[in-house]
Design a protein around this motif. Structure first.
Motif, PDB file in Angstrom:
ATOM      1  N   VAL A  22     -61.161 -55.962  56.981  1.00 38.93           N
ATOM      2  CA  VAL A  22     -61.953 -56.877  57.808  1.00 38.93           C
ATOM      3  C   VAL A  22     -61.228 -57.134  59.135  1.00 38.93           C
ATOM      4  N   THR A  23     -59.915 -57.367  59.060  1.00 39.03           N
ATOM      5  CA  THR A  23     -59.151 -57.674  60.272  1.00 39.03           C
ATOM      6  C   THR A  23     -59.164 -56.503  61.250  1.00 39.03           C
ATOM      7  N   ILE A  24     -58.866 -55.303  60.740  1.00 42.77           N
ATOM      8  CA  ILE A  24     -58.804 -54.135  61.620  1.00 42.77           C
ATOM      9  C   ILE A  24     -60.150 -53.928  62.318  1.00 42.77           C
ATOM     10  N   PHE A  25     -61.231 -53.967  61.541  1.00 40.60           N
ATOM     11  CA  PHE A  25     -62.542 -53.741  62.143  1.00 40.60           C
ATOM     12  C   PHE A  25     -62.924 -54.855  63.119  1.00 40.60           C
ATOM     13  N   LYS A  26     -62.671 -56.098  62.725  1.00 42.22           N
ATOM     14  CA  LYS A  26     -63.045 -57.205  63.612  1.00 42.22           C
ATOM     15  C   LYS A  26     -62.297 -57.129  64.925  1.00 42.22           C
ATOM     16  N   LEU A  36     -66.640 -65.107  67.203  1.00 38.33           N
ATOM     17  CA  LEU A  36     -65.475 -65.842  67.696  1.00 38.33           C
ATOM     18  C   LEU A  36     -64.433 -64.876  68.263  1.00 38.33           C
ATOM     19  N   GLY A  37     -64.299 -63.698  67.614  1.00 36.15           N
ATOM     20  CA  GLY A  37     -63.367 -62.678  68.090  1.00 36.15           C
ATOM     21  C   GLY A  37     -63.741 -62.189  69.483  1.00 36.15           C
ATOM     22  N   ILE A  38     -65.050 -61.915  69.674  1.00 35.66           N
ATOM     23  CA  ILE A  38     -65.523 -61.477  70.997  1.00 35.66           C
ATOM     24  C   ILE A  38     -65.204 -62.557  72.030  1.00 35.66           C
ATOM     25  N   GLY A  93     -55.914 -61.476  65.391  1.00 33.83           N
ATOM     26  CA  GLY A  93     -55.824 -60.653  64.190  1.00 33.83           C
ATOM     27  C   GLY A  93     -55.260 -61.436  63.014  1.00 33.83           C
ATOM     28  N   ILE A  94     -54.200 -62.186  63.255  1.00 30.62           N
ATOM     29  CA  ILE A  94     -53.603 -62.982  62.169  1.00 30.62           C
ATOM     30  C   ILE A  94     -54.610 -64.022  61.675  1.00 30.62           C
ATOM     31  N   TRP A  95     -55.314 -64.626  62.632  1.00 33.40           N
ATOM     32  CA  TRP A  95     -56.330 -65.627  62.253  1.00 33.40           C
ATOM     33  C   TRP A  95     -57.421 -64.978  61.389  1.00 33.40           C
ATOM     34  N   PHE A  96     -57.884 -63.783  61.780  1.00 29.87           N
ATOM     35  CA  PHE A  96     -58.887 -63.057  60.976  1.00 29.87           C
ATOM     36  C   PHE A  96     -58.351 -62.773  59.584  1.00 29.87           C
ATOM     37  N   PHE A  97     -57.110 -62.277  59.537  1.00 28.25           N
ATOM     38  CA  PHE A  97     -56.523 -61.881  58.254  1.00 28.25           C
ATOM     39  C   PHE A  97     -56.456 -63.077  57.314  1.00 28.25           C
ATOM     40  N   ILE A  98     -55.971 -64.193  57.837  1.00 22.96           N
ATOM     41  CA  ILE A  98     -55.803 -65.370  56.995  1.00 22.96           C
ATOM     42  C   ILE A  98     -57.164 -65.932  56.587  1.00 22.96           C
ATOM     43  N   SER A  99     -58.115 -65.979  57.526  1.00 24.08           N
ATOM     44  CA  SER A  99     -59.450 -66.479  57.175  1.00 24.08           C
ATOM     45  C   SER A  99     -60.061 -65.644  56.068  1.00 24.08           C
ATOM     46  N   SER A 100     -59.905 -64.320  56.182  1.00 26.69           N
ATOM     47  CA  SER A 100     -60.489 -63.445  55.173  1.00 26.69           C
ATOM     48  C   SER A 100     -59.739 -63.567  53.846  1.00 26.69           C
ATOM     49  N   TRP A 101     -58.436 -63.696  53.911  1.00 24.72           N
ATOM     50  CA  TRP A 101     -57.615 -63.873  52.711  1.00 24.72           C
ATOM     51  C   TRP A 101     -58.084 -65.122  51.947  1.00 24.72           C
ATOM     52  N   ASN A 102     -58.423 -66.165  52.700  1.00 27.61           N
ATOM     53  CA  ASN A 102     -58.811 -67.437  52.084  1.00 27.61           C
ATOM     54  C   ASN A 102     -60.310 -67.540  51.796  1.00 27.61           C
ATOM     55  N   GLU A 103     -61.067 -66.560  52.236  1.00 27.94           N
ATOM     56  CA  GLU A 103     -62.525 -66.616  52.144  1.00 27.94           C
ATOM     57  C   GLU A 103     -62.988 -66.838  50.704  1.00 27.94           C
ATOM     58  N   TYR A 104     -63.959 -67.727  50.562  1.00 25.85           N
ATOM     59  CA  TYR A 104     -64.404 -68.072  49.214  1.00 25.85           C
ATOM     60  C   TYR A 104     -65.913 -67.929  49.057  1.00 25.85           C
ATOM     61  N   VAL A 105     -66.678 -68.455  50.030  1.00 26.57           N
ATOM     62  CA  VAL A 105     -68.120 -68.601  49.884  1.00 26.57           C
ATOM     63  C   VAL A 105     -68.822 -67.265  49.629  1.00 26.57           C
ATOM     64  N   TRP A 106     -68.535 -66.284  50.460  1.00 25.67           N
ATOM     65  CA  TRP A 106     -69.218 -64.998  50.340  1.00 25.67           C
ATOM     66  C   TRP A 106     -68.710 -64.192  49.136  1.00 25.67           C
ATOM     67  N   PRO A 152     -71.003 -51.096  67.964  1.00 20.93           N
ATOM     68  CA  PRO A 152     -70.509 -51.457  66.617  1.00 20.93           C
ATOM     69  C   PRO A 152     -70.772 -52.927  66.277  1.00 20.93           C
ATOM     70  N   SER A 153     -70.476 -53.823  67.219  1.00 18.61           N
ATOM     71  CA  SER A 153     -70.712 -55.248  66.951  1.00 18.61           C
ATOM     72  C   SER A 153     -72.196 -55.520  66.752  1.00 18.61           C
ATOM     73  N   LEU A 154     -73.015 -54.928  67.628  1.00 17.12           N
ATOM     74  CA  LEU A 154     -74.454 -55.202  67.547  1.00 17.12           C
ATOM     75  C   LEU A 154     -75.059 -54.664  66.255  1.00 17.12           C
ATOM     76  N   LEU A 155     -74.546 -53.525  65.802  1.00 18.99           N
ATOM     77  CA  LEU A 155     -75.042 -52.952  64.548  1.00 18.99           C
ATOM     78  C   LEU A 155     -74.822 -53.929  63.394  1.00 18.99           C
ATOM     79  N   ILE A 156     -73.596 -54.447  63.285  1.00 19.00           N
ATOM     80  CA  ILE A 156     -73.278 -55.399  62.213  1.00 19.00           C
ATOM     81  C   ILE A 156     -74.115 -56.675  62.369  1.00 19.00           C
ATOM     82  N   PHE A 157     -74.195 -57.160  63.608  1.00 26.05           N
ATOM     83  CA  PHE A 157     -74.972 -58.380  63.837  1.00 26.05           C
ATOM     84  C   PHE A 157     -76.445 -58.171  63.524  1.00 26.05           C
ATOM     85  N   ALA A 158     -76.971 -56.986  63.862  1.00 21.36           N
ATOM     86  CA  ALA A 158     -78.387 -56.725  63.602  1.00 21.36           C
ATOM     87  C   ALA A 158     -78.681 -56.783  62.111  1.00 21.36           C
ATOM     88  N   PHE A 159     -77.829 -56.130  61.315  1.00 19.58           N
ATOM     89  CA  PHE A 159     -78.087 -56.057  59.875  1.00 19.58           C
ATOM     90  C   PHE A 159     -77.736 -57.331  59.128  1.00 19.58           C
TER      91      PHE A 159
END
Lengths: 274, 302
Positions: A80-84, A150-152, A197-210, B24-31
């Motif tokens: 998740v972190t790498i892609f985000k 938020l990343g964007i 990146g660290i924020w993403f990693f930690i948020s995902s590590w702690n993620e619960y709802v999904w 890439p971002s728009l694809l994820i957001f769209a779906f």
């Protein structure tokens, strides 16, 4: 004229008390996780165990596929972190260095999604993941999280601090966009990229709802889901094991935070999430 | 100069590449954002249990059901109580803290910042579990200490009011640090000259806060105000789910948790979707208030 000093002692006391309340649970968990159940019940206020034991950790590793669960949590957070980071970086670059039709509207729409509660998208997302057969799979957890508004936003904020003339000169020198990204923009906003990146990693590590919606079998669980198995509002009997699992769940985020603390606090206070 | 303009022109000719970068971002957001958003609106007009092959169109019936159910009023009431408590703990208190640490104190600033931000990095499931034990009304450390003074701890997880308060506290433990850091950043950016001048004139601290710091950090203040409500309510979901499951008798449920409950416990997707849309409309109204405030020419940092 002399500037009157503000009275600061009461404030120090307030902050120390607040910090004690915030940090005490962590200390309490670490202490209790090394206690026997007997010791934990009889000496609640003694934070330091009388006879330290690893049996709680042992119980966790014996009763659940603990290593698999930790690996799952790590894979989800890492992917998740790498892609985000990549998708946010590319999108932010487009928003900062290109003019195109609908730019303002598109940016506004993307950022507005931060304010949409997850319940609005939860049912359809669950249906999509079921349809493509990814329920009870870590990939079902990962897939919807590969981009982040938020990343964007954060990356755009820090890219805007780079002088535009620098990029224009690079373009005149016939540098391609790939070269500009790699050799100019990325090195300049590296602290922001790392902290995000660290924020993403930690948020995902702690993620619960999904994950709790998607993952069903313990082999596919993440640490927060495993931890949830040790709770009941009455207390239950797995108190010390729950503390051990809590420690395992928070150790990576805390270590990352303590290691990069100045970096992270710096990014959050300078680039500013506004 | 003309070379620069030429460069910029060429720059503009390649603008189709922007869509490529956004793809890439728009694809994820769209779906996983835009389509689900529309589909949830669609579902809110149907009666469906997520399994049955057919959905029955019911018009506005789901909305009417929610708005006429007394339980909904309890849940919306709870939602506003959560909002009120979270606003005090996660907006007002961090605001004051950020102000004091930045402008009043000379020492330990770094330590305070680092320590206050720390719980933001810990899972809220961990927080829920830890506080369930620490606040255990019989054998927890707080109950024992209160016992020394002859005080008895309420059985909070079973009591109306108390349960919301404690779940809000747990959520605040997690959310506090982030809001604090964001507010600190904003207050830290305020020009020192004005503050020093005010101090030279012996202006009292509370007036510096209300008449200089508050207006000059108001854009960030409103941002924190909104996320405290929007994200705070979503964060509360975790302690509710882990500790009380909305009980006792919906006393700790809020609009977010109840939408989950309707969908994945009762399998009433129509009710869940309608409730989610209603919740979002409330959030949207808040967002519009923010934009209106900003347009009115509120002071914006930088």
């Amino acid at each position: 004229m002399k500037i009157k000093r503000f009275v600061s002692i009461p404030w120090h006391l307030i902050f120390i008390a607040t910090i004690f309340i915030l940090i005490f649970p962590i200390i309490f968990a670490v202490g209790s996780s090394f206690k026997s159940l007997q010791d934990a019940y009889n000496n609640v206020l003694n934070i330091i165990p009388i006879q330290p034991t690893l049996e709680n950790y042992q119980t966790f590793f014996d009763s659940l596929p603990a290593i698999q669960i930790t690996v799952n949590t790590f894979i989800i957070a890492a992917v998740v972190t790498i892609f985000k980071v990549i998708t946010s970086f590319l999108a932010a670059y487009a928003f900062v260095y290109f003019q195109f039709r609908g730019k303002t509207v598109l940016y506004f729409v993307l950022i507005s999604t931060i304010f949409i509660p997850f319940t609005v998208t939860m049912i359809p997302n669950y249906l999509i993941i079921s349809k493509i057969g990814l329920t009870d799979s870590i990939w079902g957890v990962i897939l919807p999280q590969l981009a982040d508004a938020l990343g964007i936003f954060l990356m755009r904020q820090s890219m805007k601090t780079i002088p535009m003339s620098l990029i224009e000169v690079a373009r005149l020198d016939n540098l391609s966009h790939v070269q500009i990204m790699r050799d100019i923009v990325l090195p300049l906003i590296k602290p922001a990229v790392t902290s995000t990146g660290i924020w993403f990693f930690i948020s995902s590590w702690n993620e619960y709802v999904w994950p709790v919606l998607i993952l069903k079998t313990t082999d596919n669980f993440t640490l927060p889901l495993a931890l949830q198995m040790y709770i009941s509002s009455e207390g239950g009997t797995n108190f010390t094991v729950a503390m051990a699992v809590s420690v395992i769940t928070m150790i990576i985020p805390l270590a990352l935070y303590l290691a990069f603390q100045r970096y992270i606090v710096g990014t959050f206070t300078s680039s500013g999430i506004k | 100069m003309s070379a620069l303009t030429a460069g910029v022109k060429r720059f503009n000719k390649e603008n189709w590449k922007a869509y490529f970068l956004l793809f890439p971002s728009l694809l994820i957001f769209a779906f996983f954002m835009f389509w689900p958003f529309i589909y949830t609106i669609y579902l809110s007009f149907f009666d469906w249990n997520m399994i049955s092959p057919t959905k029955e169109f019911v018009g506005f019936q789901n909305y009417i059901d929610i708005l006429t159910d007394p339980k909904s009023y309890k849940i919306f009431g709870n939602t506003f109580i959560y909002i009120a408590i979270l606003l005090v703990l996660n907006c007002v208190v961090p605001y004051v803290f950020a102000f004091v640490i930045d402008m009043v104190l000379k020492r330990f600033k770094g330590f305070y910042k680092g320590a206050l931000f720390m719980p933001a990095f810990i899972s809220l499931v961990v927080g829920s579990i830890l506080f369930t034990w620490i606040l255990n009304p019989v054998s927890g450390p707080v109950a024992i200490i209160l016992g020394w003074f002859g005080l008895e701890m309420p059985i909070w997880s079973k009591m109306d009011g108390w349960v919301i308060f404690v779940l809000s506290l747990i959520t605040s433990w997690k959310v506090f640090g982030y809001n604090f850091i964001v507010l600190y950043a904003s207050i830290n950016g305020i020009s020192r000259e004005l503050i020093e001048a005010a101090r030279l004139d012996q202006v009292p601290l509370w007036r510096i806060f209300f008449q200089i710091v508050l207006p000059m950090s108001s854009a960030t203040g409103i941002y924190v105000f909104i996320i405290t409500i929007v994200q705070g309510l979503q964060y509360v979901f975790t302690p509710i789910k882990v500790i009380t499951q909305g009980g006792p008798n919906y006393a700790s449920s809020n609009a977010i948790y109840h939408a989950y409950h309707e969908a994945f416990v009762l399998y009433r997707t129509g009710h869940s979707a309608a409730l989610s849309i209603l919740t979002m409309v409330i959030f949207l109204v808040l967002l519009l208030i923010e934009i209106k405030f900003v347009e009115r020419g509120i002071y914006y940092e930088n």
